[in-house]
Scaffold this motif. Structure first.
Motif, short mmCIF file in Angstrom:
data_model
loop_
_atom_site.label_atom_id
_atom_site.label_comp_id
_atom_site.label_asym_id
_atom_site.label_seq_id
_atom_site.Cartn_x
_atom_site.Cartn_y
_atom_site.Cartn_z
N SER A 14 105.49 -37.84 -69.26
CA SER A 14 104.90 -39.31 -69.75
C SER A 14 105.35 -40.59 -68.78
CB SER A 14 105.43 -39.58 -71.01
OG SER A 14 106.84 -39.88 -71.26
N ILE A 15 106.38 -40.59 -68.24
CA ILE A 15 106.71 -41.73 -67.54
C ILE A 15 106.08 -41.74 -66.06
CG2 ILE A 15 108.82 -42.35 -68.71
CD1 ILE A 15 110.30 -41.06 -66.68
N VAL A 16 106.02 -40.42 -65.63
CA VAL A 16 105.35 -40.23 -64.26
C VAL A 16 103.88 -40.54 -64.46
CG1 VAL A 16 104.60 -38.48 -62.82
CG2 VAL A 16 106.75 -38.37 -63.28
N MET A 17 103.22 -40.21 -65.51
CA MET A 17 101.63 -40.38 -65.63
C MET A 17 101.58 -41.99 -65.80
SD MET A 17 100.25 -37.78 -65.63
CE MET A 17 98.55 -38.26 -65.94
N VAL A 18 102.42 -42.93 -66.26
CA VAL A 18 102.20 -44.30 -66.28
C VAL A 18 102.43 -44.45 -64.88
CG1 VAL A 18 103.18 -46.40 -67.03
CG2 VAL A 18 103.17 -44.43 -68.69
N ALA A 19 103.42 -44.12 -64.12
CA ALA A 19 103.69 -44.82 -62.94
C ALA A 19 102.33 -44.27 -61.98
CB ALA A 19 104.85 -43.94 -62.05
N VAL A 20 101.77 -43.33 -62.02
CA VAL A 20 100.69 -42.89 -61.28
C VAL A 20 99.49 -43.81 -61.38
CG1 VAL A 20 101.39 -40.51 -60.89
CG2 VAL A 20 99.65 -40.91 -62.80
N LEU A 21 99.38 -44.17 -62.52
CA LEU A 21 98.16 -45.46 -62.94
C LEU A 21 98.42 -46.61 -61.61
CD1 LEU A 21 98.30 -46.21 -66.57
CD2 LEU A 21 96.40 -45.36 -65.17
N GLY A 22 99.60 -46.73 -61.13
CA GLY A 22 99.42 -47.68 -59.90
C GLY A 22 98.67 -46.88 -58.77
N GLY A 23 99.04 -45.58 -58.51
CA GLY A 23 98.19 -44.78 -57.45
C GLY A 23 96.42 -45.15 -57.58
N LEU A 24 96.20 -44.91 -59.11
CA LEU A 24 94.82 -44.92 -59.48
C LEU A 24 94.43 -46.49 -59.06
CD1 LEU A 24 92.90 -43.63 -62.44
CD2 LEU A 24 92.72 -45.89 -61.69
N LEU A 25 95.04 -47.46 -59.44
CA LEU A 25 94.79 -48.81 -59.00
C LEU A 25 94.57 -48.98 -57.65
CD1 LEU A 25 96.37 -50.51 -61.77
CD2 LEU A 25 94.12 -50.80 -61.36
N PHE A 26 95.47 -48.40 -56.73
CA PHE A 26 95.66 -48.45 -55.49
C PHE A 26 94.11 -47.83 -54.97
CE2 PHE A 26 98.05 -46.20 -51.39
CZ PHE A 26 97.19 -46.59 -50.74
N GLY A 27 93.84 -46.64 -55.57
CA GLY A 27 92.65 -46.08 -54.99
C GLY A 27 91.18 -46.96 -55.31
N TYR A 28 91.28 -47.24 -56.50
CA TYR A 28 90.44 -48.23 -57.12
C TYR A 28 90.06 -49.36 -56.26
CZ TYR A 28 86.99 -49.60 -61.18
OH TYR A 28 86.11 -49.87 -61.77
N ASP A 29 91.26 -50.17 -55.79
CA ASP A 29 91.18 -51.51 -55.53
C ASP A 29 90.57 -51.35 -53.99
OD1 ASP A 29 92.04 -54.42 -55.71
OD2 ASP A 29 92.38 -53.98 -53.77
N THR A 30 91.30 -50.33 -53.20
CA THR A 30 90.71 -50.19 -51.70
C THR A 30 89.34 -49.72 -51.67
OG1 THR A 30 91.72 -47.97 -51.87
CG2 THR A 30 92.97 -49.87 -51.02
N ALA A 31 88.83 -48.68 -52.63
CA ALA A 31 87.42 -48.17 -52.52
C ALA A 31 86.43 -49.05 -53.22
CB ALA A 31 87.38 -46.94 -53.06
N VAL A 32 86.64 -49.88 -53.97
CA VAL A 32 85.84 -50.83 -54.68
C VAL A 32 84.66 -51.66 -53.68
CG1 VAL A 32 86.96 -52.76 -55.07
CG2 VAL A 32 85.33 -52.40 -56.63
#
Length: 486
Positions: A14-32
């Protein structure tokens, strides 16, 4: 055995899944930017107080990377002073502000819908703010996961961060596709818009929705990260041993949690805080892992995918981009499920070889209409090979190879180099790709991908000769490993 003896996997996940949301935002922001850049370019081509040149557009597309360099550069300081958790909350707020500001850069100060030089500056400031969030997340999310994960599954859990990055890119490719809908992107040649009437909605509004869509995952991340614990290793560094022990026991079980705490205290109390305490080699390897991850040229493909596929004559480049995103997801899963079985080095060397094959394939076939399928397959091989190797494994190694007492500063240095080279690759790709010779109009195509292919070969040699295998080692083992290599 009871959950109290073995630890709670559900809590860890559960805590790792919250942390990897930061990775999702990383990908989202760079590819938008990949879906929005044509509408954005056409919007600012309408400015009357300055000429929006190719140079301006290149800078605007890459401006977030300036923030990435800043964010990664200060990540070590913030991670050490604020802690991993509060630094990630700050990153989430940066993502949120950037999304809303990039959508409506006119807010409070400028007339809506009127392109001017000052508005362009404001837009780029908001993109830089988002880049700061990306830079922080790119350094601290893998660090956070590595510091809470048990050693036997640490590589797998950190690899999920890369999966989230690629998933974030796929999500934004799809979101951009949905936002565009039945509307069309502008066709721009020689800085002139050839279909301004047909693309009017995309030019005035579409790109805004694409940037603004990031506010939803950004707000969710900033909220959820408030509910995860600080990492045990940071808590020991600030003399909160009791709290660290409680978290370690909840993750690993009572007996093992106590043993891990003692190992952490033994390395933390060595007081070895100088960045070169363990020699220059560990810092050099961390830096070069970051340099090679970017110098192989992958982000030139990810950032400019729709434009590349359009140049190849593909009828719907946005669809091709989504297909590439799906392939990237599938091959990232290869790394996630094999990193603890095969090890870090074999994946990196195999991936480097696959990337070299793909890059040389693009170099030899791009521009030949009869070879367009081969070119497309070569790009897929190139991208897929990166996703099963350098994409996730570089982050795994950067998160785990540095000893505890220098990890924050060393990760910051390594990741800052990553973003510097990301910017170099992004800023040089279009000029190199568009180089023409009278005797060879495709010179830029084969030169660019040929260069990337050579760098991939060099990356494989570097890993083979210098990078240590860290599979199965604890973070505390890193201190002894590098002491022996001094």
């Amino acid at each position: 055995m009871s959950k109290n003896q073995t630890g709670s996997k559900a809590y860890l996940i559960s805590i790792v899944m919250v942390a990897v949301l930061g990775g999702l935002l990383f990908g989202y922001d760079t590819a938008v930017i990949s879906g929005a850049e044509k509408g954005l370019q056409a919007f600012f081509l309408g400015a009357s107080d300055f000429a929006y040149t190719d140079a301006w557009h290149g800078f605007t597309c890459a401006s977030a990377l300036i923030g990435c360099i800043i964010g990664s550069g200060i990540s070590g300081f913030l991670a050490s002073r604020w802690g991993r958790k509060r630094s990630l909350i700050f990153a989430g707020l940066m993502f949120f502000v950037s999304a809303l500001g990039s959508m409506t850069p006119e807010f409070l100060f400028f007339e809506h819908g009127v392109p001017t030089l000052n508005l362009l500056v404001a837009f780029n400031i908001y993109r830089v703010i988002g880049g700061v969030g990306v830079g922080l997340a790119s350094a601290i999310c893998p660090m956070y996961i590595a510091e809470v994960a048990p050693s036997d599954i640490r590589g797998t859990l950190v690899s999920w961060n890369q999966f989230a990055i690629i998933f974030g890119q796929l999500v934004v490719y799809f979101v951009n596709f949905v936002i565009l809908g039945n509307n069309v992107n502008p066709v721009i040649e020689a800085m002139r818009i050839l279909n301004a009437d047909e693309a009017a909605w995309t030019i005035s509004t579409g790109w805004r929705y694409m940037f603004g869509s990031e506010a939803v995952p950004a707000g969710l991340f900033a909220l959820l990260i408030c509910f995860v614990p600080e990492t045990p290793r940071y808590l020991v560094m600030i003399n909160r041993d009791d709290k660290a022990l409680a978290i370690l026991q909840k993750i690993n079980g009572k007996a093992e949690g106590h043993d891990i705490l003692e190992d952490i205290k033994n390395t933390i109390t060595e007081k070895t805080e100088h960045i070169f305490t363990y020699g220059w080699l560990v810092i050099f390897i961390g830096i070069m892992l970051s340099v090679f991850q970017q110098a192989v040229g992958i982000n030139a493909v990810l950032y400019y995918a729709p434009r590349i596929f359009s140049d190849m004559g593909m009828t719907n480049p946005m669809v091709n981009t989504i297909v590439m995103g799906v392939v990237n997801i599938l091959f990232t899963l290869v790394a996630v499920f094999t990193v603890e079985k095969w090890g870090r080095k074999p994946l990196l060397i195999t991936g480097s070889a696959g990337m070299a094959l793909g890059a040389f394939g693009v170099a030899l076939t791009f521009g030949d209409a009869n070879m367009s399928i081969v070119t497309m397959l070569s790009i897929m091989i190139y991208s897929a090979s990166f996703m099963m190797s350098w994409g996730p494994i570089c982050w795994v190694l950067i998160a785990e190879i540095f000893p505890n007492t220098i990890r924050g500063a060393a990760v910051a240095i390594a990741v800052a180099f990553q973003w510097v080279f990301n910017w170099i690759v992004s800023a040089t790709f279009v000029p190199m790709f568009n180089m023409r010779l009278d005797s060879d109009p495709n010179f830029g195509h084969w030169f660019t991908y040929g260069l990337y292919g050579i760098i991939c070969v060099a990356a494989a040699f570097f890993v083979w000769r210098l990078v240590p295998e860290t599979k199965g080692k604890t973070l505390e083992d890193m201190s002894e490993l590098w002491k022996e290599k001094r």
